[in-house]
Design an enzyme around this catalytic site. Structure first.
Site, PDB file in Angstrom:
ATOM      1  N   GLU A 130      33.441  29.398  62.438  1.00 49.86           N
ATOM      2  CA  GLU A 130      32.385  29.068  63.395  1.00 49.86           C
ATOM      3  C   GLU A 130      32.785  27.881  64.273  1.00 49.86           C
ATOM      4  OE1 GLU A 130      28.801  28.824  60.894  1.00 49.86           O
ATOM      5  OE2 GLU A 130      28.529  30.973  61.198  1.00 49.86           O
ATOM      6  N   ASP A 159      26.154  36.751  55.033  1.00 49.37           N
ATOM      7  CA  ASP A 159      25.593  35.403  55.109  1.00 49.37           C
ATOM      8  C   ASP A 159      24.193  35.313  54.517  1.00 49.37           C
ATOM      9  OD1 ASP A 159      25.356  32.771  55.678  1.00 49.37           O
ATOM     10  OD2 ASP A 159      25.201  32.982  57.851  1.00 49.37           O
ATOM     11  N   GLU A 205      17.214  29.952  54.410  1.00 46.24           N
ATOM     12  CA  GLU A 205      17.497  30.219  55.821  1.00 46.24           C
ATOM     13  C   GLU A 205      17.029  31.609  56.258  1.00 46.24           C
ATOM     14  OE1 GLU A 205      21.628  29.776  56.884  1.00 46.24           O
ATOM     15  OE2 GLU A 205      21.289  30.522  58.911  1.00 46.24           O
TER      16      GLU A 205
HETATM   17  C1  GCU Z   1      25.289  30.091  58.268  1.00 50.61           C
HETATM   18  C2  GCU Z   1      24.359  29.098  58.889  1.00 50.61           C
HETATM   19  C3  GCU Z   1      25.118  27.989  59.555  1.00 50.61           C
HETATM   20  C4  GCU Z   1      26.148  27.392  58.611  1.00 50.61           C
HETATM   21  C5  GCU Z   1      27.047  28.479  58.083  1.00 50.61           C
HETATM   22  C6  GCU Z   1      28.011  28.003  57.019  1.00 50.61           C
HETATM   23  O1  GCU Z   1      25.919  30.838  59.264  1.00 50.61           O
HETATM   24  O2  GCU Z   1      23.528  29.729  59.819  1.00 50.61           O
HETATM   25  O3  GCU Z   1      24.184  27.032  59.951  1.00 50.61           O
HETATM   26  O4  GCU Z   1      26.883  26.418  59.233  1.00 50.61           O
HETATM   27  O5  GCU Z   1      26.264  29.470  57.490  1.00 50.61           O
HETATM   28  O6  GCU Z   1      27.805  28.368  55.863  1.00 50.61           O
HETATM   29  O7  GCU Z   1      28.973  27.322  57.296  1.00 50.61           O
END
Ligand code: GCU
Length: 683
Positions: A289, A368, A396
């Site tokens: 990410e 996720d 979440e």
């Molecule tokens: C999910 C979540 C993110 C987080 C990511 C992670 O995608 O929405 O906010 O950073 O997990 O586990 O790194």
């Protein structure tokens, strides 16, 4: 001042059962401590005195060895006494403990293999007392099944919490440590009471200021925090920024094979350990990410992780590397890329290449933290790599602590999943405990659901997830039902109706949530970014790789080898066959593995579309039932927690209706198929 909300399951209400109270009173007038006083032992003694004073109305005094008392010490301290069945204790691990009644002198021995065990034994004793349970003459012998039992906080130094649903951070405020040491201390107590022994205190996404936690500007505060946790046998870890050598050290790269980078981390580790001699180590989110990582330099995750592992190794530190790595710039038009495959595709080829003090942290599902998805096929697949399983206590995707969703049953399903990695009976819980491959390091971590709310978790019943996580990770054999009972009685007192009602609510809540949200394992259908509330196509044309592919004929993600992305091949053959075949695939995961027509008949006998309609009508009704059940115990619990719950149930009922109508209408419009029961679907 909100003592009942704040104290969670450590209420220590006066024991009202006279015989139970008198049983404990006979031991609890005084206590003797046989071992040296350390901060950890002091925590155990403080807790014992606090608990007993409140439970029995009398403060035990510390004396020399005497009759009618509690005896605290390590097994070694009582080595000369003939009170224990030594054979059963020989193999206890260092956190194990034993509680033993000696009827001759009428003493209650509260013994740890080491001082760590004493702390846990004290919490065990206090739990028994809170549950109104008398100890039997048999020995209590306990030890944690999982070695690392970790809590990951996603707190940012500006005071916000990524995916936080219980207020702001109590660790930080306005780019500094909040220095609410008392609150941190109370939190450490709470975590210790459920056996947690490791924490990270900052978000895995390490931003600008948090990157400086490992510099002189922040290390004194980090060290002070570590002191607080240490006194409760909780090791402090930090999430670190992979590109720190550039950001903090001014180097031109963070290449894991570059000498100056390696040197920089080694010096950094020495600096950290000078401030915190028992620092746990780092948790790293890299090449995930948009976070920096070794890919930039054409290096592998093993190169990156081992380089950091080497820097920590001389100090006994551990490097935890997350496997949540996937392409978050996917083109929705590209049906060959499958996010579910990503962790396995990235890490499986590296099995055996990681250093001994490196652990890979694997999310329970390959996507996720959805309410339902397959279990990550990476769990158990790597035979020569240390692994930690990652759960999310923060809700979440399961109602964000506005909806009731007791997650212990979901975690149990994951732990009891048979990977077949070494043939039948190769459960995920054995991967996590390290026993499957006899790995030196292993365990379970989870994203915390706590914040600065006066009840720690926002929804008062979300405390059950925090409690349940710790208890389950200590002993994965505990049932969701038993954990719920423990939690309710300690939190709300010993009232049969309260116990029965809240337990039914907790145990029904996950199914209820699943009923009114994304069907049959397909996932998402939430509003982008914040992820609350229904939005069926919210992510359908996005870059995140989370699609349902609904059209006028059908829905679901084809992950088969025959016609789909081939994800099913990542499982061991028994599971691969089960998921590959539409006939064998369990209903609840059918849209996770297959794209099927709306008319496809499930094992339940219903068509997919009728299942969608039925579960959504039912789920919204069940949400209302939850609220009614809660209202029914109004007079039996305190006003504050009742009202805090009611506010959330009102939100949940409204949201569940919204989910019901949006999902039903969406699929009615797509498919044109009527509900068999003619209920209201808005066209
Ligand atoms: C999910 C979540 C993110 C987080 C990511 C992670 O995608 O929405 O906010 O950073 O997990 O586990 O790194």
């Amino acid at each position: 001042n909100h003592p009942q909300s704040y104290n969670c399951w450590l209420q220590y209400n006066a024991i009202d059962d006279v015989s139970v109270a008198s049983f404990y009173r006979s031991f609890c007038q005084s206590f003797v401590v046989l071992c040296d006083r350390t901060p950890l032992i002091n925590s155990a003694i403080d807790e014992l005195q606090r608990g007993i004073t409140s439970l029995l109305g009398e403060t035990p005094t510390e004396t020399g060895k005497d009759d009618n008392q509690l005896v605290l010490g390590t097994l070694e301290d009582v080595a000369q006494e003939d009170i224990l069945d030594r054979i059963s204790l020989a193999n206890l691990n260092e956190e194990g403990y034993c509680i033993r009644m000696d009827e001759r002198q009428h003493q209650l021995y509260v013994l740890g293999k080491t001082e760590k065990g004493i702390l846990y034994a004290v919490f065990h004793l206090l739990r028994k007392m809170q549950l109104n349970e008398i100890l039997t003459t048999e020995e209590v012998i306990e030890q944690p099944v999982n070695q690392i039992r970790m809590m990951n906080h996603w707190d940012n130094v500006d005071g916000s919490i990524e995916r936080g649903y219980a207020g702001l951070s109590f660790f930080y405020q306005q780019n500094r440590f909040s220095r609410q040491w008392d609150r941190m201390h109370d939190y450490a107590r709470m975590l210790a009471s459920i056996g947690i022994n490791a924490v990270t205190i900052n978000n895995v996404n390490v931003h600008q200021v948090e990157s400086e936690f490992i510099t002189a500007a922040f290390l004194p505060d980090v060290a002070r925090t570590a002191d607080i946790f240490r006194a409760y046998n909780i090791k402090l870890f930090l999430s670190a920024n992979y590109s720190s050598p550039m950001q903090l050290g001014g180097l031109s790269s963070a290449d894991p094979l570059a000498d100056d980078v390696r040197e920089w981390w080694k010096e950094k580790a020495s600096e950290i350990y000078a401030a915190i001699p028992d620092f746990g180590g780092f948790v790293i989110k890299a090449d995930s990410e948009n976070r920096p990582g070794p890919f930039t330099y054409g290096r592998t995750h093993a190169d990156g992780a081992n380089m950091l592992g080497e820097a920590l190794a001389p100090h006994g530190g551990i490097l935890i590397w997350r496997c949540f790595v996937y392409n978050c710039h996917q083109d929705w038009r590209d049906k060959t890329t499958d996010r579910a495959r990503a962790a396995y595709d990235h890490f499986m080829p590296l099995d055996g290449q990681f250093n001994d003090n490196v652990i890979l942290q694997i999310k329970n599902g390959p996507m996720d933290f959805q309410v339902r998805e397959g279990v990550s096929p990476l769990l158990g697949a790597m035979k020569d790599t240390n692994q930690i399983l990652e759960f999310q206590i923060a809700q979440e995707y399961t109602g964000q602590q506005k909806h009731l969703c007791y997650l212990v049953p979901q975690w149990k399903d994951v732990l009891n999943f048979d990977t077949y990695a070494k043939g039948e009976g190769s459960f995920v819980k054995d991967v996590a405990s390290g026993s499957l491959y006899e790995r030196p390091l292993s365990g379970i971590a989870a994203v915390a659901n706590s914040g600065d709310a006066y009840n720690w978790t926002g929804h008062p019943l979300a405390q059950a997830n925090l409690y349940g996580y710790g208890r389950l990770v200590w002993n994965p054999e505990l049932s969701a039902d038993a954990i719920a009972s423990e939690w309710i009685t300690q939190t709300y007192g010993n009232h049969a109706t309260v116990l029965k009602t809240i337990k039914e609510m907790l145990l029904q809540s996950l199914q209820t949530y699943e009923n009114y949200t994304a069907p049959l394992g397909v996932g998402w259908m939430v509003n982008p970014n914040h992820h609350y509330g229904p939005n069926v196509d919210g992510y359908e044309y996005s870059a995140w790789g989370t699609y349902h592919f609904a059209d006028l004929h059908g829905i679901g993600v084809d992950r088969t080898m025959q016609t789909g992305t081939g994800y099913t091949s990542q499982y061991f053959p028994e599971n691969e066959k089960r998921y590959e075949s539409l006939e064998a695939c369990p209903d609840e995961l059918v849209l996770f593995f297959h794209h099927v027509p709306y008319t496809h008949q499930l094992h339940s006998g219903k068509s997919v579309i009728q299942h969608i309609y039925d579960t959504h009508f039912e789920g919204a009704e069940q949400a209302e039932q939850l609220r009614e059940q809660w209202k029914s115990i109004k007079e039996l619990i305190d006003e504050e927690r009742f009202n805090d719950g009611l506010t959330r149930f009102n939100l949940q009922v409204d949201s569940a209706k919204e989910w019901r109508d949006i999902i039903n209408t969406y699929f009615y419009r797509k498919s044109g198929i009527e509900d068999e029961h003619g209920r209201t679907i808005y066209s």
